[in-house]
Design a protein around this motif. Sequence first.
Motif, PDB file in Angstrom:
ATOM      1  N   PRO A 167       0.822  -1.210   0.000  1.00 52.63           N
ATOM      2  CA  PRO A 167       0.000   0.000   0.000  1.00 52.63           C
ATOM      3  C   PRO A 167       0.858   1.263   0.000  1.00 52.63           C
ATOM      4  N   ASN A 168       0.329   2.287  -0.574  1.00 51.57           N
ATOM      5  CA  ASN A 168       0.934   3.623  -0.536  1.00 51.57           C
ATOM      6  C   ASN A 168       2.412   3.604  -0.914  1.00 51.57           C
ATOM      7  N   ALA A 169       3.310   3.861   0.038  1.00 52.97           N
ATOM      8  CA  ALA A 169       4.722   3.982  -0.317  1.00 52.97           C
ATOM      9  C   ALA A 169       5.542   2.741   0.028  1.00 52.97           C
ATOM     10  N   VAL A 170       4.923   1.778   0.674  1.00 54.27           N
ATOM     11  CA  VAL A 170       5.687   0.624   1.150  1.00 54.27           C
ATOM     12  C   VAL A 170       6.307  -0.138  -0.028  1.00 54.27           C
ATOM     13  N   ASN A 171       7.529  -0.628   0.168  1.00 54.31           N
ATOM     14  CA  ASN A 171       8.166  -1.424  -0.884  1.00 54.31           C
ATOM     15  C   ASN A 171       8.886  -2.609  -0.262  1.00 54.31           C
ATOM     16  N   PRO A 172       9.293  -3.606  -1.092  1.00 51.43           N
ATOM     17  CA  PRO A 172       9.836  -4.851  -0.536  1.00 51.43           C
ATOM     18  C   PRO A 172      11.161  -4.701   0.195  1.00 51.43           C
ATOM     19  N   LEU A 173      11.805  -3.546   0.110  1.00 48.42           N
ATOM     20  CA  LEU A 173      13.052  -3.365   0.861  1.00 48.42           C
ATOM     21  C   LEU A 173      12.803  -3.544   2.354  1.00 48.42           C
ATOM     22  N   VAL A 174      11.607  -3.165   2.800  1.00 52.74           N
ATOM     23  CA  VAL A 174      11.354  -3.255   4.243  1.00 52.74           C
ATOM     24  C   VAL A 174      11.228  -4.702   4.708  1.00 52.74           C
ATOM     25  N   TRP A 175      10.954  -5.597   3.750  1.00 54.24           N
ATOM     26  CA  TRP A 175      10.905  -7.020   4.085  1.00 54.24           C
ATOM     27  C   TRP A 175      12.218  -7.693   3.744  1.00 54.24           C
ATOM     28  N   ASP A 176      13.207  -6.925   3.383  1.00 53.04           N
ATOM     29  CA  ASP A 176      14.498  -7.463   2.987  1.00 53.04           C
ATOM     30  C   ASP A 176      14.389  -8.353   1.748  1.00 53.04           C
ATOM     31  N   TYR A 177      13.423  -8.074   0.888  1.00 51.15           N
ATOM     32  CA  TYR A 177      13.345  -8.757  -0.399  1.00 51.15           C
ATOM     33  C   TYR A 177      14.118  -7.932  -1.416  1.00 51.15           C
TER      34      TYR A 177
END
Lengths: 230, 309
Positions: free
Chosen positions: B207-217
């Motif tokens: 959603p919105n600005a979230v990206n997979p970097l925050v999941w370490d993907y």
Amino acid sequence: MALRSSVTRRTLTLGLNSTRLLPLSRSLQTFSLPDLPYDYGALEPAISGEIMQLHHQKHHQTYITNYNKALEQLHEAIQKGDSSTVVKLQSAIKFNGGGHVNHSIFWKNLAPIREGGGEPPKASLGWAIDTHFGSLESLIQKMNTEGAALQGSGWWLGVNKELKKLVIETTPNQDPLVTKGPHLVPLLGIDVWEHAYYLQYKNVRPDYLKNIWKVINWKYASEVYEKECA
Amino acid sequence: MAATTSMVTSLTFTIPSLGLRLPTRSYPCLKPQRRLVRKAASNVITATYELKAPPYPLNALEPHMSRETLAYHWGKHHRTYVENLNKQVVGTDLEGLSLEDIIIVTYNKGDILPAFNNAAQAWNHDFFWESMKPGGGGKPSGDLLDLIERDFGSFERFIEEFKAAAATQFGSGWAWLAYKANRLDVENAVNPWPSEKDKELVIVKSPNAVNPLVWDYFPLLTIDVWEHAYYLDFQNRRPDYISVFMEKLVSWETVNTRLEKAKARAAEREMEEERRRKEEEEGKPTNEEEDDDDLEMYVDNDNDDSEAE
């Protein structure tokens, strides 16, 4: 143009001959697109006719179509006792049902200028606004700040009554106001999804927020307020 | 575009005011966005993030994505994210960090800090422009195609799933193809894919600005499904936009390059893990400290919802 009822009844029978026994029918309420109480172009120049038409005929209609679909699936799942499907459908219902609820209110929140759009509220709502926010201008400014700051898509249902108090709230996506508090009653909502303004205002949401006040239908908000606070 | 030097970072850094200690990462697939400016008087380095142009002229994606869309999307929306980010970062602990590091730090395990939206959106949009090219679309080949077939059954199934994810992201957001490897305990967020999906390609939406970097993907491909990305060209018809994107715009070469880097990084990490395991066995002290300050955040990931157009 009168508002057509937004509810139609459709009965689903489960194939039993109705002359034999009591029909084992369940009736499933489905929803249909409410008419706008004004023409698509009647809110110009604040909101273009092109936007109003797309917004009403495409976006709102799609929420309703998907809401009905989800309700049918829910109906089936309940009858089958399929709990995990029941739970799985909740977000589709919240999203599409919320979209239907929110937009139905939104159309009533707007009125052409010649029909009172933009006229400031009087009587009890006007007085409550002055008491709680100091002035109408200050309410508008606060709402515009919150609306402009909302990230992504979202509803910015402002001015609600909770225990007889006006509040400004924003909600994400299509969440209806009641998700922020069970005692909150929406008086006035401003759609800040990009589809509500993009074709006309592009990325300049603050301009949209500034201009929409010229067509806000305070009469409707007052009616709801008086009913809740009587 | 030729890659310039990648980021050189120390092993760990501390942000005292935020109380977070995170391993830094060099993110080779990105060109550095920092321009270091030395203030003569105080000898202080300040960093500003620049708006990079897409790797093609604004009209190059026509008729699939109009020049007008690029002019607003890149020239206004993307530019605003970068400008506002610079204003937010100056004079704070975030100043001087790479964009990726700011994203991780300000995601703050889901309790998002103010600079996150602008930082993540700045990064997301760079990644998005580079995911497309004039005359794009078609089918990938080689390793990438093999992996797609392995992890999705077939290229067609992959397309279906990716389009469905993009179409059902409620409200604003992004859909991603990403490479998931190694780190199953994602310190910063709840891992949206369970452990059986390690070292595989996965599709996720955010959603919105979230990206997979925050999941370490490791992101490989993205499509922007904020309405501003398609409204001028497609109005409410998001599915049409998604189809055109897949058929005419995706740069599979770029995706391939990113995949190679993802696999290389995964291999590096494996070697590091091995080394550390050996050291532990031999009784040597290690440098790494586990941050077990895990806050459980629930990432919204509903797969079956229909998206209103």
